[in-house]
Design a protein around this motif. Structure first.
Motif, short mmCIF file in Angstrom:
data_model
loop_
_atom_site.label_atom_id
_atom_site.label_comp_id
_atom_site.label_asym_id
_atom_site.label_seq_id
_atom_site.Cartn_x
_atom_site.Cartn_y
_atom_site.Cartn_z
N UNK A 54 0.97 -1.36 -0.33
CA UNK A 54 0.21 0.24 0.53
C UNK A 54 0.91 1.31 -0.20
N UNK A 55 2.10 1.14 -0.20
CA UNK A 55 2.82 2.30 0.09
C UNK A 55 4.37 1.57 0.04
N UNK A 71 10.90 -0.38 -2.24
CA UNK A 71 10.14 -1.62 -0.68
C UNK A 71 8.83 -1.26 -0.54
N UNK A 72 7.81 -2.07 -1.07
CA UNK A 72 6.31 -2.03 -0.91
C UNK A 72 5.60 -3.21 0.36
N UNK A 73 5.03 -1.42 1.51
CA UNK A 73 5.07 -2.42 2.54
C UNK A 73 2.91 -2.35 2.44
N UNK A 74 2.74 -3.80 3.45
CA UNK A 74 1.29 -3.59 2.89
C UNK A 74 0.70 -2.87 4.57
N UNK A 75 -0.17 -2.73 4.73
CA UNK A 75 -0.93 -1.00 5.21
C UNK A 75 -0.49 -1.67 7.14
N UNK A 76 -1.13 -2.62 7.61
CA UNK A 76 -0.39 -3.20 8.87
C UNK A 76 0.04 -3.64 9.66
N UNK A 77 1.50 -4.13 8.08
CA UNK A 77 2.47 -4.25 8.59
C UNK A 77 3.79 -2.83 8.85
N UNK A 111 -0.44 8.01 6.48
CA UNK A 111 -0.32 9.99 7.00
C UNK A 111 0.96 10.31 5.65
N UNK A 112 1.13 11.32 6.23
CA UNK A 112 2.36 12.08 5.51
C UNK A 112 3.89 10.59 6.66
N UNK A 166 8.65 8.61 -2.34
CA UNK A 166 7.66 7.49 -1.61
C UNK A 166 5.87 7.86 -2.53
N UNK A 167 5.33 6.12 -2.93
CA UNK A 167 4.15 6.40 -3.40
C UNK A 167 3.65 5.68 -2.60
N UNK A 168 2.04 5.77 -2.36
CA UNK A 168 1.40 5.44 -1.82
C UNK A 168 -0.17 5.14 -2.08
N UNK A 169 -0.74 4.10 -1.89
CA UNK A 169 -2.29 4.09 -2.90
C UNK A 169 -2.59 2.59 -2.65
N UNK A 170 -4.18 2.42 -2.68
CA UNK A 170 -3.90 0.72 -3.36
C UNK A 170 -3.91 0.74 -4.31
N UNK A 171 -2.80 0.31 -4.96
CA UNK A 171 -3.07 -0.29 -6.28
C UNK A 171 -2.11 0.16 -7.67
N UNK A 172 -1.64 1.15 -6.79
CA UNK A 172 -0.41 2.12 -7.40
C UNK A 172 0.79 1.22 -7.93
N UNK A 173 1.72 1.90 -8.93
CA UNK A 173 2.52 0.81 -9.60
C UNK A 173 3.31 1.69 -9.29
#
Lengths: 124, 156
Positions: B41-42, B58-64, B81-82, B117-124
């Motif tokens: 997610x981020x 490095x891409x993390x799941x939200x809960x993680x 958030x920021x 840093x990029x975030x959001x569901x399904x970002x590329x």
């Protein structure tokens, strides 16, 4: 270690400034100012008297190494202890920082104990 | 890309998360990732140059990531958030730095840029070079994350 001294924490990431501030507060420091790169740090240093600089290396506008060199070549600032806290851990980085007059060097990631130990060495 | 290039990223990641966030993580089997869609997610992305040019993501799941940053700050974080995004950037920076230190011991010198840093569901995730994307999945008690290493050529 005198914890009433004025400390300038320099890092482009708010996260790292926050972590360092938390550690400094735990150690008893209360007089902490932040800057987000070398340029704004140098402006702060010219405006206010600081007793310790803790700085990152890799930052936009002015890097920590450039800041260190400017501080060491400025008669009014050159005696301020300078702790570099950085992810730049290659040998050449450490050599460059030492040659530029860094007081000590901490590689990220670090523990609170590592920061405390280095500050004891610098501040006595 | 051989295992000697991948292992420094595994060691660096474990070291950074254990030291800064008191979180242990378990690496899974590396694989070649074909798609650009992030599995998390981020994502933190950092460019590297030197022995080869490329990017590390490095891409993390939200809960993680919420658990990791909560531990780093000593304060409960509840959304990406920021502040969390900033922490992802710094984690990326630290992992890159540690991995580059280990790679130096293997005679491979790299420099790194400043992470984004990029975030959001399904970002590329856009890698700067078109080499294969080697992905290393990690698991923590609070979800997973994935490291992608994409270099323009095999480093000898």
């Amino acid at each position: 270690m005198d914890t009433s001294i004025k400390v300038l924490v320099v890092d482009d990431f708010a996260t790292m400034r926050r972590i360092l501030k938390n550690i400094l507060k735990q150690l008893g420091f209360t007089n902490i100012t932040e800057a987000d790169d070398g340029t704004s740090a140098f402006e702060e240093l010219k405006k206010n008297n600081f007793d310790l600089i803790i700085s990152d290396w890799n930052m936009p506008k002015m890097t920590g190494l450039e800041l260190l060199k400017r501080v060491r070549s400025d008669d009014a600032l050159k005696e301020i202890p300078f702790l570099m806290v950085t992810a730049e851990a290659q040998k050449q980085n450490v050599i460059e920082a030492v040659q530029a007059g860094v007081s000590n060097y901490v590689v990220k990631p670090f523990t609170a104990e590592a920061i405390s130990e280095k500050l004891q060495k610098i501040l006595g | 890309m051989d295992a000697t290039m991948i292992n420094p990223f595994i060691t660096a990641t474990k070291n950074v998360l254990e030291t800064m966030a008191f979180i242990s993580c378990k690496p899974g089997k590396p694989f070649v990732k074909k798609e650009d869609i992030a599995r998390g997610d981020v994502t933190g992305v950092i460019g590297i140059t030197g022995a080869a040019n490329g990017t590390i993501a490095i891409t993390f799941e939200e809960a993680c990531i919420l658990q990791i940053v909560s531990n780093m700050f000593g304060e409960k974080m509840t959304k990406i958030d920021h502040e969390v995004a900033d922490a992802v950037g710094e984690l990326t920076n630290m992992i890159s730095g540690q991995a580059r230190k280990e790679l130096e011991a293997l005679g491979k010198l790299f420099d790194a840029a400043i992470p984004s840093v990029v975030s959001g569901k399904g970002h590329t995730i856009t890698h700067y070079t078109d080499g294969p994307k080697i992905a290393i999945p990690f698991k923590t008690e609070d979800g997973g994350f994935l490291i992608e290493v994409c270099l323009e050529k095999t480093v000898d």
